[in-house]
Design a protein around this motif. Sequence first.
Motif: not given
Length: 111
Positions: A25-26, A55-56
């Motif tokens: 995730p970045i 995602a969030g």
Amino acid sequence: MADDKKEVKPKPTKSVKSPKQLHKPIPQKIFEKKYLKYLEHTGDRDFFNSCFETAGEDIILKKDLSSGEVKRLKFLLKAIKENRKGPVKVVPLAAAALIVAALVVFFTTLM
């Protein structure tokens, strides 16, 4: 004799793996700073964005990318890497400046 023919099985398709640097995730700011900033064409930028989902506060790579999309994604990552370096290469420029300076010094001492 017609029954002796072998059945032709379809070849299994190779699964194309997405680049490793995009598996984690970045964060949104880093994604824009490291990747989107270096894509010049809006079409490429839109495609690159469409390959990810949020995602969030993080951005992750979609799982269901086709092989054509993964190939284009790899090509864009290569272009991003090239664009980070900048348009001017320092070593050849410095070598050319050194040669010109040496020629100037050589010809001014002869006269």
